[in-house]
Design a protein around this motif. Structure first.
Motif, PDB file in Angstrom:
ATOM      1  N   VAL A  62      -2.865   3.898  -3.179  1.00 27.39           N
ATOM      2  CA  VAL A  62      -2.633   2.879  -4.216  1.00 27.39           C
ATOM      3  C   VAL A  62      -2.352   1.545  -3.518  1.00 27.39           C
ATOM      4  O   VAL A  62      -1.476   1.463  -2.664  1.00 27.39           O
ATOM      5  CB  VAL A  62      -1.418   3.262  -5.106  1.00 27.39           C
ATOM      6  CG1 VAL A  62      -1.094   2.150  -6.099  1.00 27.39           C
ATOM      7  CG2 VAL A  62      -1.673   4.575  -5.843  1.00 27.39           C
ATOM      8  N   ILE A  63      -3.112   0.517  -3.892  1.00 24.73           N
ATOM      9  CA  ILE A  63      -2.885  -0.811  -3.325  1.00 24.73           C
ATOM     10  C   ILE A  63      -2.584  -1.782  -4.466  1.00 24.73           C
ATOM     11  O   ILE A  63      -3.303  -1.805  -5.476  1.00 24.73           O
ATOM     12  CB  ILE A  63      -4.105  -1.285  -2.510  1.00 24.73           C
ATOM     13  CG1 ILE A  63      -4.204  -0.428  -1.237  1.00 24.73           C
ATOM     14  CG2 ILE A  63      -3.994  -2.767  -2.146  1.00 24.73           C
ATOM     15  CD1 ILE A  63      -5.358  -0.743  -0.343  1.00 24.73           C
ATOM     16  N   LEU A  64      -1.508  -2.517  -4.288  1.00 30.44           N
ATOM     17  CA  LEU A  64      -1.109  -3.479  -5.309  1.00 30.44           C
ATOM     18  C   LEU A  64      -1.142  -4.868  -4.687  1.00 30.44           C
ATOM     19  O   LEU A  64      -0.596  -5.071  -3.594  1.00 30.44           O
ATOM     20  CB  LEU A  64       0.306  -3.174  -5.798  1.00 30.44           C
ATOM     21  CG  LEU A  64       0.549  -1.739  -6.271  1.00 30.44           C
ATOM     22  CD1 LEU A  64       2.024  -1.482  -6.490  1.00 30.44           C
ATOM     23  CD2 LEU A  64      -0.221  -1.455  -7.544  1.00 30.44           C
ATOM     24  N   LEU A  65      -1.776  -5.784  -5.362  1.00 26.55           N
ATOM     25  CA  LEU A  65      -1.895  -7.136  -4.816  1.00 26.55           C
ATOM     26  C   LEU A  65      -1.467  -8.166  -5.864  1.00 26.55           C
ATOM     27  O   LEU A  65      -1.803  -8.020  -7.057  1.00 26.55           O
ATOM     28  CB  LEU A  65      -3.341  -7.430  -4.411  1.00 26.55           C
ATOM     29  CG  LEU A  65      -3.924  -6.616  -3.232  1.00 26.55           C
ATOM     30  CD1 LEU A  65      -5.431  -6.830  -3.124  1.00 26.55           C
ATOM     31  CD2 LEU A  65      -3.242  -7.008  -1.924  1.00 26.55           C
TER      32      LEU A  65
ATOM     33  N   VAL B  78       0.864  -1.182   0.000  1.00 27.82           N
ATOM     34  CA  VAL B  78       0.000   0.000   0.000  1.00 27.82           C
ATOM     35  C   VAL B  78       0.899   1.229   0.000  1.00 27.82           C
ATOM     36  O   VAL B  78       1.899   1.295   0.700  1.00 27.82           O
ATOM     37  CB  VAL B  78      -0.983  -0.015   1.209  1.00 27.82           C
ATOM     38  CG1 VAL B  78      -0.286  -0.205   2.529  1.00 27.82           C
ATOM     39  CG2 VAL B  78      -1.811   1.264   1.251  1.00 27.82           C
ATOM     40  N   THR B  79       0.570   2.184  -0.854  1.00 33.29           N
ATOM     41  CA  THR B  79       1.376   3.394  -0.950  1.00 33.29           C
ATOM     42  C   THR B  79       0.476   4.548  -1.388  1.00 33.29           C
ATOM     43  O   THR B  79      -0.747   4.423  -1.420  1.00 33.29           O
ATOM     44  CB  THR B  79       2.570   3.172  -1.912  1.00 33.29           C
ATOM     45  OG1 THR B  79       3.406   4.315  -1.879  1.00 33.29           O
ATOM     46  CG2 THR B  79       2.132   2.909  -3.334  1.00 33.29           C
ATOM     47  N   LYS B  80       1.106   5.675  -1.702  1.00 32.25           N
ATOM     48  CA  LYS B  80       0.327   6.837  -2.136  1.00 32.25           C
ATOM     49  C   LYS B  80       1.042   7.463  -3.322  1.00 32.25           C
ATOM     50  O   LYS B  80       2.231   7.755  -3.237  1.00 32.25           O
ATOM     51  CB  LYS B  80       0.260   7.846  -0.981  1.00 32.25           C
ATOM     52  CG  LYS B  80      -0.951   8.750  -1.034  1.00 32.25           C
ATOM     53  CD  LYS B  80      -1.085   9.538   0.246  1.00 32.25           C
ATOM     54  CE  LYS B  80      -0.108  10.673   0.301  1.00 32.25           C
ATOM     55  NZ  LYS B  80      -0.172  11.498   1.504  1.00 32.25           N
ATOM     56  N   PHE B  81       0.345   7.595  -4.437  1.00 39.79           N
ATOM     57  CA  PHE B  81       0.918   8.297  -5.575  1.00 39.79           C
ATOM     58  C   PHE B  81      -0.040   9.394  -6.003  1.00 39.79           C
ATOM     59  O   PHE B  81      -1.250   9.171  -6.111  1.00 39.79           O
ATOM     60  CB  PHE B  81       1.141   7.348  -6.769  1.00 39.79           C
ATOM     61  CG  PHE B  81       2.296   6.409  -6.585  1.00 39.79           C
ATOM     62  CD1 PHE B  81       3.556   6.866  -6.224  1.00 39.79           C
ATOM     63  CD2 PHE B  81       2.128   5.047  -6.766  1.00 39.79           C
ATOM     64  CE1 PHE B  81       4.620   5.999  -6.055  1.00 39.79           C
ATOM     65  CE2 PHE B  81       3.186   4.171  -6.596  1.00 39.79           C
ATOM     66  CZ  PHE B  81       4.429   4.657  -6.236  1.00 39.79           C
TER      67      PHE B  81
END
Ligand code: FAD
Length: 494
Positions: A413-416, A405-408
């Motif tokens: 933004v969540i990547l799975l 999980v991050t922030k752009f």
């Protein structure tokens, strides 16, 4: 006869090298498991990085704060940890000892190398080219920026993405090798969703942020040199990234190109190369007025005040490989097996320095990220303890599913899993849902089962999607209804 001048070695059952998240987490785990044994944490940087307020957001997604602390704070929490601020300059694996800059020797039963990675910098040594890796380099970047009118940013990973969005009052030429921005993290569709944010003004205040802000004050005890800990999430929030211009974003993207060469003003004049003005700007500074010029492989040349090289990292292995038979991966990392062991006996590695070389789960891949540094450091500590006690240990669950999980551009933004269909070839289908300015949802399916997802915005879908991936439920009966905004899919699957 010349007597050996070497002082007697300090003996520690466990020695950990590196005061970043991986090293600190590893040392903490060992200290907790062996409370009556001393754990030595040897680090080049004056401050260590500690994880605090760890929260399990879902089974595999985790959030935590990161604090830069004095070594004494860690020693206070774990009285059996000794933090030694001195870089390791030599590893003698036969003798099972490391030698630090100050000449001290530490003999180990089990050693874990967590020395991180170094920024890969184009045209290293050129004073107009800056890399951003640690607190010192971020501070230097800020100094340059305060009087800059234009920068050229090279690279397309997380750092470049954040930088381009955070910079204000300065023209930015962003040179990327790929066809779309941010392709380490998402596809061209998601890039299109995010792009309008670069044309808009930044919101006046950042969204509330739980993590520690990095300070721009010099660290106590001097600078961290070139081997400081990597920055991490929210690294820019303690920095003022405003230049002289009275505007927010002004970004021009040059896609599918690389830097051919960097020229000083006189060199450009001597070669009679024409530099371009900032595209679309009639009031742009004259194109002959810059201290340095970047010629791109697409033939275009732009002048700028300085260049930021955000072109990835290389594992920091040099001090350890000389005279030792490590198996080094193609990406330059120390190969580790499913016990985080390198190819050299009793030496483990975790975090950015290592390359995961076990047969990974179908839904996991290594990325040199903060969360993985923590997970690997913790698991390496567990494995060292289990191996020492000759106990069996199973691969940790966190390596089942990639989750980040991050922030752009101010979006969550969540990547799975295989969020970009990595390694799937054409054997997959994509389901997409996009509401401009609000959310972007992409699900990657293979054989009717979900294997990856990109969630941008407050979609609230992470837990459901994570479950679908872990359960590998057959979703073919639902077809496109899976992402229908009028269907509450949580009701189906929770
Ligand atoms: P590091 O944190 O680099 O720590 C290495 C440690 O080893 C340091 O303490 C160093 O001093 C020490 N060391 C080095 N050489 C020696 C030696 N010879 N002897 C003793 N000690 C030594 N990740 C995310 O997940 N999200 C993000 O948003 C994000 N943003 C980032 C932004 C920037 C600008 C950068 C540079 C990285 C970012 N990352 C992000 C990546 C993340 O910071 C790293 O993956 C993570 O910090 C790696 O942790 P580590 O413990 O392996 O290494």
């Amino acid at each position: 006869m010349a007597a050996s001048k070497e002082a007697e070695a300090v003996r520690g059952k466990f020695v950990v090298v590196g005061g970043g998240i991986a090293g600190v987490t590893c040392a903490e785990e060992l200290a907790a498991q062996f409370p009556s044994d001393r754990v030595y944490l040897l680090t080049a940087s004056p401050l260590i990085k500690a994880t605090t307020n760890l929260k399990q957001v879902s089974r595999t997604l985790e959030a935590f704060d990161v604090e830069e602390q004095e070594g004494t704070a860690l020693e206070g929490r774990y009285p059996n940890i000794s933090v030694v601020q001195s870089a390791v300059r030599e590893l003698r694996s036969q003798e099972q000892e490391v030698v630090t800059e100050d000449g001290a020797r530490y003999r180990y039963n089990k050693l874990c190398l967590c020395a991180g990675a170094k920024a890969k910098i184009i045209a290293g040594g050129n004073p107009y080219v800056l890399g951003i890796r640690d607190t010192d380099s971020a501070r230097e970047f800020q100094r340059h920026l305060s009087s800059a009118r234009r920068v050229v940013i090279v690279g397309n990973g997380g750092i470049a993405l954040e930088l381009v969005y955070e910079l204000e009052g300065c023209q930015a030429i962003w040179a990327i090798r790929d066809g779309a921005i941010g392709n380490t993290f998402f596809d061209a569709g998601a890039a299109q969703f995010l792009l309008p944010q670069l044309g808009a003004d930044k919101p006046p205040a950042p969204l509330p942020c739980r993590r520690t802000k990095y300070t721009t004050e010099p660290p106590l005890g001097g600078g961290g040199g070139s081997v400081g800990s990597a920055l991490g999430p929210d690294w820019h929030e303690g920095l003022n990234l405003k230049a002289t211009g009275a505007f927010s974003h002004r970004v021009h993207i040059e896609a599918q190109c690389e830097v051919r060469r960097i020229l000083l003003r006189e060199e450009r004049e001597g070669l009679n190369i024409t530099a371009l003005p900032f595209p679309g700007e009639s009031d742009s500074a004259p194109s002959t007025d810059w201290p340095v010029y970047v010629q791109l492989t697409n033939g275009k040349t732009y002048g700028c005040d300085f260049i930021v090289s955000a072109t990835g990292v290389v594992p920091n292995i040099e001090p350890f490989v000389t005279g030792n038979q490590f198996d080094v991966a193609e990406d330059g990392g120390l190969r580790v097996n499913d016990h985080m062991e390198t190819s050299v006996r009793n030496i483990y590695a975790a975090g950015d320095i290592c390359t995961a070389s076990w047969e990974p789960s179908a839904l996991w891949q290594q990325m040199r990220l903060w969360t993985q540094a923590r997970q690997m450091g913790w698991y390496a500590g567990k494995c060292m303890a289990a191996d020492f006690l000759q106990q069996p240990i199973e691969m940790d669950f966190c390596f089942e599913l990639f989750a980040h999980v991050t922030k752009f551009f101010n979006y969550k933004v969540i990547l799975l899993g295989k969020y970009n269909a990595q390694g799937l070839g054409s054997d997959h289908e994509l389901l997409l849902r996009c509401t401009k300015g609000r959310e972007y949802v992409k699900a990657v399916l293979r054989g009717g089962r979900m294997v990856g997802a990109v969630l941008i915005g407050d979609t609230d879908l992470e837990e459901t999607f994570e479950n679908l991936m872990l359960n590998q439920m057959d979703l073919s009966p639902y077809g496109e209804r899976l992402l229908d905004p009028d269907v509450d899919i949580e009701d189906y699957f929770d």
